[in-house]
Design a protein around this motif. Sequence first.
Motif, PDB file in Angstrom:
ATOM      1  N   ILE A 200     -45.339-184.123 -83.708  1.00 46.76           N
ATOM      2  CA  ILE A 200     -46.116-183.050 -84.314  1.00 46.76           C
ATOM      3  C   ILE A 200     -46.789-182.289 -83.179  1.00 46.76           C
ATOM      4  O   ILE A 200     -47.324-182.893 -82.251  1.00 46.76           O
ATOM      5  CB  ILE A 200     -47.190-183.593 -85.272  1.00 46.76           C
ATOM      6  N   GLY A 201     -46.761-180.975 -83.265  1.00 48.70           N
ATOM      7  CA  GLY A 201     -47.389-180.194 -82.218  1.00 48.70           C
ATOM      8  C   GLY A 201     -47.486-178.731 -82.591  1.00 48.70           C
ATOM      9  O   GLY A 201     -47.261-178.341 -83.737  1.00 48.70           O
ATOM     10  N   THR A 202     -47.805-177.931 -81.592  1.00 43.24           N
ATOM     11  CA  THR A 202     -47.909-176.490 -81.789  1.00 43.24           C
ATOM     12  C   THR A 202     -46.781-175.815 -81.036  1.00 43.24           C
ATOM     13  O   THR A 202     -46.135-176.416 -80.191  1.00 43.24           O
ATOM     14  CB  THR A 202     -49.247-175.960 -81.252  1.00 43.24           C
ATOM     15  N   LYS A 203     -46.578-174.561 -81.367  1.00 39.99           N
ATOM     16  CA  LYS A 203     -45.560-173.797 -80.670  1.00 39.99           C
ATOM     17  C   LYS A 203     -45.966-173.637 -79.210  1.00 39.99           C
ATOM     18  O   LYS A 203     -47.144-173.622 -78.874  1.00 39.99           O
ATOM     19  CB  LYS A 203     -45.385-172.443 -81.334  1.00 39.99           C
ATOM     20  N   ALA A 204     -44.990-173.498 -78.355  1.00 42.72           N
ATOM     21  CA  ALA A 204     -45.249-173.436 -76.917  1.00 42.72           C
ATOM     22  C   ALA A 204     -45.836-172.093 -76.505  1.00 42.72           C
ATOM     23  O   ALA A 204     -45.619-171.074 -77.146  1.00 42.72           O
ATOM     24  CB  ALA A 204     -43.957-173.687 -76.152  1.00 42.72           C
ATOM     25  N   LYS A 205     -46.582-172.124 -75.421  1.00 41.50           N
ATOM     26  CA  LYS A 205     -47.122-170.921 -74.773  1.00 41.50           C
ATOM     27  C   LYS A 205     -47.977-170.067 -75.693  1.00 41.50           C
ATOM     28  O   LYS A 205     -47.855-168.850 -75.738  1.00 41.50           O
ATOM     29  CB  LYS A 205     -45.989-170.067 -74.204  1.00 41.50           C
ATOM     30  N   THR A 206     -48.844-170.698 -76.449  1.00 38.14           N
ATOM     31  CA  THR A 206     -49.721-169.957 -77.343  1.00 38.14           C
ATOM     32  C   THR A 206     -51.161-170.387 -77.096  1.00 38.14           C
ATOM     33  O   THR A 206     -51.430-171.442 -76.538  1.00 38.14           O
ATOM     34  CB  THR A 206     -49.358-170.233 -78.809  1.00 38.14           C
ATOM     35  N   TRP A 207     -52.087-169.572 -77.545  1.00 37.24           N
ATOM     36  CA  TRP A 207     -53.506-169.876 -77.321  1.00 37.24           C
ATOM     37  C   TRP A 207     -53.936-171.117 -78.084  1.00 37.24           C
ATOM     38  O   TRP A 207     -54.883-171.789 -77.703  1.00 37.24           O
ATOM     39  CB  TRP A 207     -54.380-168.697 -77.731  1.00 37.24           C
TER      40      TRP A 207
ATOM     41  N   LYS B  54     -58.697-174.200 -90.267  1.00 39.84           N
ATOM     42  CA  LYS B  54     -59.457-173.215 -91.043  1.00 39.84           C
ATOM     43  C   LYS B  54     -60.931-173.588 -91.119  1.00 39.84           C
ATOM     44  O   LYS B  54     -61.796-172.722 -91.136  1.00 39.84           O
ATOM     45  CB  LYS B  54     -58.869-173.076 -92.439  1.00 39.84           C
ATOM     46  N   SER B  55     -61.237-174.884 -91.159  1.00 36.86           N
ATOM     47  CA  SER B  55     -62.649-175.294 -91.216  1.00 36.86           C
ATOM     48  C   SER B  55     -63.378-175.004 -89.915  1.00 36.86           C
ATOM     49  O   SER B  55     -64.580-174.799 -89.912  1.00 36.86           O
ATOM     50  CB  SER B  55     -62.750-176.782 -91.555  1.00 36.86           C
ATOM     51  N   ILE B  56     -62.669-174.973 -88.815  1.00 36.36           N
ATOM     52  CA  ILE B  56     -63.278-174.640 -87.525  1.00 36.36           C
ATOM     53  C   ILE B  56     -63.577-173.150 -87.452  1.00 36.36           C
ATOM     54  O   ILE B  56     -64.474-172.718 -86.754  1.00 36.36           O
ATOM     55  CB  ILE B  56     -62.355-175.078 -86.371  1.00 36.36           C
ATOM     56  N   GLY B  57     -62.825-172.363 -88.207  1.00 30.83           N
ATOM     57  CA  GLY B  57     -63.051-170.925 -88.204  1.00 30.83           C
ATOM     58  C   GLY B  57     -61.872-170.154 -87.666  1.00 30.83           C
ATOM     59  O   GLY B  57     -61.934-168.930 -87.539  1.00 30.83           O
ATOM     60  N   LEU B  58     -60.801-170.832 -87.332  1.00 31.24           N
ATOM     61  CA  LEU B  58     -59.604-170.144 -86.882  1.00 31.24           C
ATOM     62  C   LEU B  58     -58.921-169.540 -88.101  1.00 31.24           C
ATOM     63  O   LEU B  58     -58.687-170.206 -89.091  1.00 31.24           O
ATOM     64  CB  LEU B  58     -58.666-171.120 -86.169  1.00 31.24           C
ATOM     65  N   LYS B  59     -58.623-168.259 -88.027  1.00 27.96           N
ATOM     66  CA  LYS B  59     -58.068-167.554 -89.173  1.00 27.96           C
ATOM     67  C   LYS B  59     -56.769-166.865 -88.777  1.00 27.96           C
ATOM     68  O   LYS B  59     -56.494-166.674 -87.611  1.00 27.96           O
ATOM     69  CB  LYS B  59     -59.054-166.507 -89.682  1.00 27.96           C
ATOM     70  N   GLY B  60     -56.040-166.486 -89.780  1.00 26.34           N
ATOM     71  CA  GLY B  60     -54.835-165.701 -89.545  1.00 26.34           C
ATOM     72  C   GLY B  60     -53.570-166.461 -89.848  1.00 26.34           C
ATOM     73  O   GLY B  60     -53.545-167.682 -89.973  1.00 26.34           O
ATOM     74  N   ARG B  61     -52.507-165.699 -89.953  1.00 29.50           N
ATOM     75  CA  ARG B  61     -51.207-166.268 -90.275  1.00 29.50           C
ATOM     76  C   ARG B  61     -50.664-167.112 -89.134  1.00 29.50           C
ATOM     77  O   ARG B  61     -49.953-168.083 -89.346  1.00 29.50           O
ATOM     78  CB  ARG B  61     -50.260-165.123 -90.590  1.00 29.50           C
ATOM     79  N   ARG B  62     -50.975-166.746 -87.908  1.00 27.62           N
ATOM     80  CA  ARG B  62     -50.452-167.479 -86.758  1.00 27.62           C
ATOM     81  C   ARG B  62     -50.992-168.903 -86.719  1.00 27.62           C
ATOM     82  O   ARG B  62     -50.291-169.819 -86.341  1.00 27.62           O
ATOM     83  CB  ARG B  62     -50.810-166.745 -85.470  1.00 27.62           C
ATOM     84  N   VAL B  63     -52.233-169.082 -87.113  1.00 23.47           N
ATOM     85  CA  VAL B  63     -52.807-170.418 -87.140  1.00 23.47           C
ATOM     86  C   VAL B  63     -52.139-171.248 -88.230  1.00 23.47           C
ATOM     87  O   VAL B  63     -51.860-172.425 -88.055  1.00 23.47           O
ATOM     88  CB  VAL B  63     -54.331-170.347 -87.376  1.00 23.47           C
ATOM     89  N   TYR B  64     -51.834-170.610 -89.335  1.00 26.39           N
ATOM     90  CA  TYR B  64     -51.196-171.300 -90.453  1.00 26.39           C
ATOM     91  C   TYR B  64     -49.794-171.792 -90.086  1.00 26.39           C
ATOM     92  O   TYR B  64     -49.396-172.882 -90.437  1.00 26.39           O
ATOM     93  CB  TYR B  64     -51.123-170.354 -91.657  1.00 26.39           C
ATOM     94  N   SER B  65     -49.052-170.972 -89.352  1.00 22.89           N
ATOM     95  CA  SER B  65     -47.682-171.338 -89.001  1.00 22.89           C
ATOM     96  C   SER B  65     -47.563-171.997 -87.633  1.00 22.89           C
ATOM     97  O   SER B  65     -46.457-172.265 -87.171  1.00 22.89           O
ATOM     98  CB  SER B  65     -46.796-170.096 -89.037  1.00 22.89           C
ATOM     99  N   ALA B  66     -48.682-172.267 -86.979  1.00 23.06           N
ATOM    100  CA  ALA B  66     -48.644-172.813 -85.626  1.00 23.06           C
ATOM    101  C   ALA B  66     -48.165-174.259 -85.572  1.00 23.06           C
ATOM    102  O   ALA B  66     -47.526-174.675 -84.626  1.00 23.06           O
ATOM    103  CB  ALA B  66     -50.037-172.734 -85.000  1.00 23.06           C
ATOM    104  N   TRP B  67     -48.461-175.032 -86.592  1.00 21.90           N
ATOM    105  CA  TRP B  67     -48.185-176.468 -86.549  1.00 21.90           C
ATOM    106  C   TRP B  67     -46.765-176.755 -87.000  1.00 21.90           C
ATOM    107  O   TRP B  67     -46.330-176.321 -88.057  1.00 21.90           O
ATOM    108  CB  TRP B  67     -49.187-177.213 -87.425  1.00 21.90           C
ATOM    109  N   GLN B  68     -46.051-177.501 -86.176  1.00 23.12           N
ATOM    110  CA  GLN B  68     -44.675-177.845 -86.473  1.00 23.12           C
ATOM    111  C   GLN B  68     -44.498-179.350 -86.364  1.00 23.12           C
ATOM    112  O   GLN B  68     -45.276-180.027 -85.699  1.00 23.12           O
ATOM    113  CB  GLN B  68     -43.728-177.177 -85.492  1.00 23.12           C
ATOM    114  N   TYR B  69     -43.440-179.840 -86.994  1.00 24.78           N
ATOM    115  CA  TYR B  69     -43.121-181.257 -86.840  1.00 24.78           C
ATOM    116  C   TYR B  69     -41.617-181.417 -86.741  1.00 24.78           C
ATOM    117  O   TYR B  69     -40.844-180.596 -87.221  1.00 24.78           O
ATOM    118  CB  TYR B  69     -43.673-182.089 -87.996  1.00 24.78           C
ATOM    119  N   TRP B  70     -41.237-182.481 -86.067  1.00 25.38           N
ATOM    120  CA  TRP B  70     -39.841-182.809 -85.874  1.00 25.38           C
ATOM    121  C   TRP B  70     -39.652-184.293 -86.164  1.00 25.38           C
ATOM    122  O   TRP B  70     -40.266-185.132 -85.510  1.00 25.38           O
ATOM    123  CB  TRP B  70     -39.407-182.524 -84.444  1.00 25.38           C
ATOM    124  N   VAL B  71     -38.817-184.613 -87.143  1.00 22.20           N
ATOM    125  CA  VAL B  71     -38.444-185.999 -87.408  1.00 22.20           C
ATOM    126  C   VAL B  71     -37.075-186.172 -86.779  1.00 22.20           C
ATOM    127  O   VAL B  71     -36.095-185.594 -87.243  1.00 22.20           O
ATOM    128  CB  VAL B  71     -38.397-186.297 -88.924  1.00 22.20           C
TER     129      VAL B  71
END
Length: 178
Positions: free
Chosen positions: A78-85, A52-69
């Motif tokens: 920790i990463g982002t969803k596949a095949k996305t901008w 958000k500080s970089i200026g990326l906005k929207g719900r997709r940016v909020y839900s983009a980050w995932q983690y797996w323990v």
Amino acid sequence: MAMPKSIIKIKKNGVEYVSNVDRCAYTMRELTFAALYDVAKLLRAKLRVQAKSIGLKGRRVYSAWQYWVRKRDADLQIGTKAKTWYGADQEKGANKVKNVKSHIRKTKNGEVSVDAFSKRFAMKEYGILINTVEDNLDDVRKIMATYISALDNESKAQAMIGGTDNVADKQSEKDSSN
């Protein structure tokens, strides 16, 4: 899975020795998973703030980050969803050229070969994931140290494994209050 009972008892010269190896191994494994889970929650929250500080906005940016323990490997991903901008392209940047085939066009004067223009897709290098993890290494070390130090006190370790004492939540509250 419940904590295993200490079942190995050895009697020697009237002295009874009780082995707590299984119990200790279980406690260490569960403390590690609880620590990794708290680290993941902390980093995911920091990733959202960074995006958000970089200026990326929207719900997709909020839900983009995932983690797996992962329990089997005892690690954290920790990463982002596949095949996305906002995936790998935003991390290292991308300058892709989409090749478009030339084609033949029929006109009044006959067939003409038309060279197609290529389309260029550029993505600026943000490095959100790498920068966020590097900036928060001290917080990660503090969380891991808190959980590992709980191994000395069994009741404290059980409270942390049960999820009643989340260090990442306290760390996030502390950062937001400053």
